[in-house]
Scaffold this motif. Structure first.
Motif, PDB file in Angstrom:
ATOM      1  N   ASP A 164       0.820  -1.223   0.000  1.00  0.00           N
ATOM      2  CA  ASP A 164       0.000   0.000   0.000  1.00  0.00           C
ATOM      3  C   ASP A 164       0.845   1.261   0.000  1.00  0.00           C
ATOM      4  OD1 ASP A 164      -2.408  -1.494   0.053  1.00  0.00           O
ATOM      5  OD2 ASP A 164      -2.196  -1.739   2.219  1.00  0.00           O
ATOM      6  N   GLY A 165       2.135   1.139  -0.330  1.00  0.00           N
ATOM      7  CA  GLY A 165       2.977   2.308  -0.467  1.00  0.00           C
ATOM      8  C   GLY A 165       2.914   2.876  -1.879  1.00  0.00           C
ATOM      9  N   VAL A 166       3.820   3.812  -2.159  1.00  0.00           N
ATOM     10  CA  VAL A 166       3.857   4.493  -3.454  1.00  0.00           C
ATOM     11  C   VAL A 166       5.303   4.497  -3.963  1.00  0.00           C
ATOM     12  CG1 VAL A 166       3.444   6.642  -4.713  1.00  0.00           C
ATOM     13  CG2 VAL A 166       1.910   5.959  -2.848  1.00  0.00           C
ATOM     14  N   ALA A 167       5.486   4.117  -5.215  1.00  0.00           N
ATOM     15  CA  ALA A 167       6.797   4.141  -5.861  1.00  0.00           C
ATOM     16  C   ALA A 167       6.809   5.212  -6.941  1.00  0.00           C
ATOM     17  CB  ALA A 167       7.116   2.778  -6.466  1.00  0.00           C
ATOM     18  N   SER A 168       8.004   5.593  -7.359  1.00  0.00           N
ATOM     19  CA  SER A 168       8.181   6.454  -8.525  1.00  0.00           C
ATOM     20  C   SER A 168       9.557   6.170  -9.099  1.00  0.00           C
ATOM     21  CB  SER A 168       8.033   7.937  -8.172  1.00  0.00           C
ATOM     22  OG  SER A 168       8.992   8.316  -7.199  1.00  0.00           O
ATOM     23  N   PHE A 169       9.776   6.529 -10.370  1.00  0.00           N
ATOM     24  CA  PHE A 169      11.098   6.301 -10.942  1.00  0.00           C
ATOM     25  C   PHE A 169      11.542   7.468 -11.808  1.00  0.00           C
ATOM     26  CE2 PHE A 169       8.409   4.289 -14.270  1.00  0.00           C
ATOM     27  CZ  PHE A 169       8.924   4.868 -15.419  1.00  0.00           C
ATOM     28  N   ASP A 170      12.851   7.537 -11.981  1.00  0.00           N
ATOM     29  CA  ASP A 170      13.530   8.542 -12.797  1.00  0.00           C
ATOM     30  C   ASP A 170      14.527   7.793 -13.674  1.00  0.00           C
ATOM     31  OD1 ASP A 170      15.463  10.295 -13.802  1.00  0.00           O
ATOM     32  OD2 ASP A 170      15.755  11.365 -11.935  1.00  0.00           O
ATOM     33  N   TYR A 171      14.281   7.786 -14.985  1.00  0.00           N
ATOM     34  CA  TYR A 171      15.233   7.229 -15.937  1.00  0.00           C
ATOM     35  C   TYR A 171      15.788   8.393 -16.749  1.00  0.00           C
ATOM     36  CZ  TYR A 171      17.243   4.979 -19.995  1.00  0.00           C
ATOM     37  OH  TYR A 171      18.116   4.597 -20.990  1.00  0.00           O
ATOM     38  N   SER A 172      17.112   8.602 -16.697  1.00  0.00           N
ATOM     39  CA  SER A 172      17.724   9.735 -17.377  1.00  0.00           C
ATOM     40  C   SER A 172      18.870   9.265 -18.256  1.00  0.00           C
ATOM     41  CB  SER A 172      18.233  10.761 -16.361  1.00  0.00           C
ATOM     42  OG  SER A 172      17.145  11.354 -15.659  1.00  0.00           O
ATOM     43  N   ASN A 173      19.014   9.910 -19.429  1.00  0.00           N
ATOM     44  CA  ASN A 173      19.944   9.437 -20.448  1.00  0.00           C
ATOM     45  C   ASN A 173      20.356  10.631 -21.296  1.00  0.00           C
ATOM     46  OD1 ASN A 173      21.070   8.288 -22.832  1.00  0.00           O
ATOM     47  ND2 ASN A 173      19.892   6.408 -22.535  1.00  0.00           N
ATOM     48  N   GLY A 174      21.624  11.059 -21.205  1.00  0.00           N
ATOM     49  CA  GLY A 174      22.002  12.223 -21.989  1.00  0.00           C
ATOM     50  C   GLY A 174      23.490  12.418 -22.101  1.00  0.00           C
ATOM     51  N   LEU A 175      23.866  13.435 -22.879  1.00  0.00           N
ATOM     52  CA  LEU A 175      25.250  13.828 -23.117  1.00  0.00           C
ATOM     53  C   LEU A 175      25.478  15.126 -22.343  1.00  0.00           C
ATOM     54  CD1 LEU A 175      25.289  13.139 -26.956  1.00  0.00           C
ATOM     55  CD2 LEU A 175      26.137  11.638 -25.145  1.00  0.00           C
ATOM     56  N   LEU A 176      26.044  15.006 -21.146  1.00  0.00           N
ATOM     57  CA  LEU A 176      26.082  16.109 -20.193  1.00  0.00           C
ATOM     58  C   LEU A 176      27.460  16.755 -20.117  1.00  0.00           C
ATOM     59  CD1 LEU A 176      23.970  14.615 -17.271  1.00  0.00           C
ATOM     60  CD2 LEU A 176      23.213  15.836 -19.312  1.00  0.00           C
ATOM     61  N   ALA A 177      27.469  17.960 -19.556  1.00  0.00           N
ATOM     62  CA  ALA A 177      28.722  18.680 -19.364  1.00  0.00           C
ATOM     63  C   ALA A 177      29.553  18.006 -18.272  1.00  0.00           C
ATOM     64  CB  ALA A 177      28.431  20.126 -18.973  1.00  0.00           C
ATOM     65  N   ARG A 178      30.866  18.230 -18.319  1.00  0.00           N
ATOM     66  CA  ARG A 178      31.724  17.654 -17.283  1.00  0.00           C
ATOM     67  C   ARG A 178      31.382  18.215 -15.900  1.00  0.00           C
ATOM     68  NH1 ARG A 178      35.664  14.899 -15.365  1.00  0.00           N
ATOM     69  NH2 ARG A 178      37.569  15.734 -14.424  1.00  0.00           N
ATOM     70  N   GLU A 179      31.047  19.483 -15.816  1.00  0.00           N
ATOM     71  CA  GLU A 179      30.590  20.088 -14.566  1.00  0.00           C
ATOM     72  C   GLU A 179      29.069  20.209 -14.630  1.00  0.00           C
ATOM     73  OE1 GLU A 179      32.426  21.042 -11.974  1.00  0.00           O
ATOM     74  OE2 GLU A 179      34.479  20.929 -12.776  1.00  0.00           O
ATOM     75  N   THR A 180      28.376  19.507 -13.755  1.00  0.00           N
ATOM     76  CA  THR A 180      26.917  19.474 -13.776  1.00  0.00           C
ATOM     77  C   THR A 180      26.392  19.702 -12.366  1.00  0.00           C
ATOM     78  OG1 THR A 180      26.936  17.899 -15.623  1.00  0.00           O
ATOM     79  CG2 THR A 180      24.884  18.115 -14.400  1.00  0.00           C
ATOM     80  N   GLU A 181      25.400  20.601 -12.251  1.00  0.00           N
ATOM     81  CA  GLU A 181      24.866  20.955 -10.934  1.00  0.00           C
ATOM     82  C   GLU A 181      23.357  21.085 -11.012  1.00  0.00           C
ATOM     83  OE1 GLU A 181      25.555  24.373  -7.452  1.00  0.00           O
ATOM     84  OE2 GLU A 181      26.608  24.490  -9.375  1.00  0.00           O
ATOM     85  N   TRP A 182      22.683  20.665  -9.958  1.00  0.00           N
ATOM     86  CA  TRP A 182      21.228  20.818  -9.938  1.00  0.00           C
ATOM     87  C   TRP A 182      20.682  20.834  -8.513  1.00  0.00           C
ATOM     88  CZ3 TRP A 182      23.353  16.110 -11.687  1.00  0.00           C
ATOM     89  CH2 TRP A 182      23.085  14.982 -10.897  1.00  0.00           C
ATOM     90  N   ARG A 183      19.473  21.376  -8.389  1.00  0.00           N
ATOM     91  CA  ARG A 183      18.610  21.199  -7.230  1.00  0.00           C
ATOM     92  C   ARG A 183      17.385  20.443  -7.731  1.00  0.00           C
ATOM     93  NH1 ARG A 183      21.769  24.478  -8.609  1.00  0.00           N
ATOM     94  NH2 ARG A 183      20.240  26.078  -9.084  1.00  0.00           N
ATOM     95  N   TRP A 184      16.859  19.570  -6.903  1.00  0.00           N
ATOM     96  CA  TRP A 184      15.784  18.681  -7.349  1.00  0.00           C
ATOM     97  C   TRP A 184      14.827  18.444  -6.186  1.00  0.00           C
ATOM     98  CZ3 TRP A 184      15.578  12.970  -6.486  1.00  0.00           C
ATOM     99  CH2 TRP A 184      14.574  12.348  -7.250  1.00  0.00           C
ATOM    100  N   ALA A 185      13.554  18.280  -6.494  1.00  0.00           N
ATOM    101  CA  ALA A 185      12.557  17.891  -5.496  1.00  0.00           C
ATOM    102  C   ALA A 185      11.533  16.990  -6.159  1.00  0.00           C
ATOM    103  CB  ALA A 185      11.872  19.119  -4.891  1.00  0.00           C
TER     104      ALA A 185
END
Length: 331
Positions: free
Chosen positions: A194-215
């Protein structure tokens, strides 16, 4: 605003990326077919191609996160279980793998996909099962997860777009998925039913320096994904009563020196305004010869309001379990 259906592949016949936000799962992320100005050579793609598959599992008592990450020239995986009633991590796993051998992130998140990580006897697998369900297995000795989730009750987001310093990125984010299964932390067992799941599938050509905030936080009837940083507003989305709505640029107001103090997140379109109360966190800071990572992911609850349009009534959000994140990588 209704999003168009997801294309089968994120690149059209001419080699151009199909930039934008879509509803549904893509089946091909073939960056080798990119045409100019997005095309890059094979060595550059090897060094800049980043893929990860992340799954969150939430119940009133427990929050778990599992990720398999393929950096091209290296791989890693992590998992943790956070007991929300005790306010502490009760199990964790983190391991770097052998490049090209330990991690295998699926080429997409649609039917028949499978992401795996193996190091000696420690294993993680995230598999798409029949009838739009997913299976997650983790075995690291003292820490084990046996979970199933799905099918989706709302459309999955596909976001495709350029990234500064890199080339093109694409991500698939799910809304809340019905969850069941078990978690083993030493001699203590937890139910995920009775819980809840979620997923994040990510695939890309990114910079060597990468920064983010996420919620990100999800119930079965309400959920959201917000990001500020390398991918702009392209993956910002709200799931509400089975529908998927794009969101504008997100803002994160928090104290980097004290990330366990309250956060405030909101969007420019006046569709989301939430306050995040951390209950604990997973953090990691690593300095390697070729790479570095500074990461903190507080676990907690979001409260405030969301709405489907500027003219719609506000929907109250009360203690929705999820995570916030501040992450900076040199990879």
């Amino acid at each position: 605003m209704t999003l168009p259906p997801a294309p089968a592949t994120v690149i059209d016949a001419s080699g151009a990326p199909l930039c934008g936000r879509h509803a549904g799962l893509a089946q091909a992320f073939d960056w080798a077919r990119l045409a100019q100005p997005h095309a890059r050579g094979g060595l550059w793609r090897l060094l800049h191609h980043k893929r990860w598959h992340y799954v969150a599992l939430a119940t009133p008592q427990l929050f778990c996160a599992v990720a398999i990450v393929d950096l091209g020239w290296a791989s890693t995986a992590f998992a943790y279980a956070f007991d929300r009633r005790k306010g502490k991590l009760v199990a964790s796993f983190s391991r770097d793998g052998v490049p090209g051998l330990s991690a295998s992130v699926a080429p997409h998140a649609a039917a028949s996909s499978c992401s795996r990580f193996r190091f000696l006897s420690q294993t993680i697998s995230i598999e798409a099962a029949p009838q739009q369900r997913y299976r997650l297995r983790l075995d690291s000795g003292h820490f084990g997860i046996d979970a199933e989730f799905g099918p989706p009750v709302s459309p999955v987001l596909l976001a495709v777009g350029p990234v500064a310093g890199g080339s093109v990125h694409a991500t698939q984010k799910s809304g809340g998925l019905p969850l069941w299964g078990t978690v083993r932390c030493g001699a203590v067992g937890y139910s995920l039913d009775d819980g809840v799941a979620s997923f994040d599938y990510s695939n890309g050509l990114l910079a060597r320096e990468t920064e983010w905030r996420w919620a990100s936080a999800h119930g079965l009837d309400i959920g959201f994904n917000l990001q500020a940083g390398y991918f702009g507003a392209q993956e910002n989305a709200l799931w509400l009563d089975g529908q998927l709505y794009p969101l504008a640029r997100a803002h994160f107001d928090f104290n980097p020196d004290n990330p366990l103090s309250p956060w405030h997140v909101w969007t420019d379109d006046d569709l989301l305004d939430l306050h995040f109360k951390p209950e604990g966190a997973r953090r990691e800071e690593r300095q390697l010869w070729l790479a570095a990572s500074r990461y903190i992911q507080p676990i907690g609850t979001f409260s405030g309001w969301v709405r489907a349009s500027a003219s719609a009534p506000k929907r109250i959000v009360a203690q929705l379990a999820g995570v916030a994140e501040s992450h900076r990588s040199r990879w």
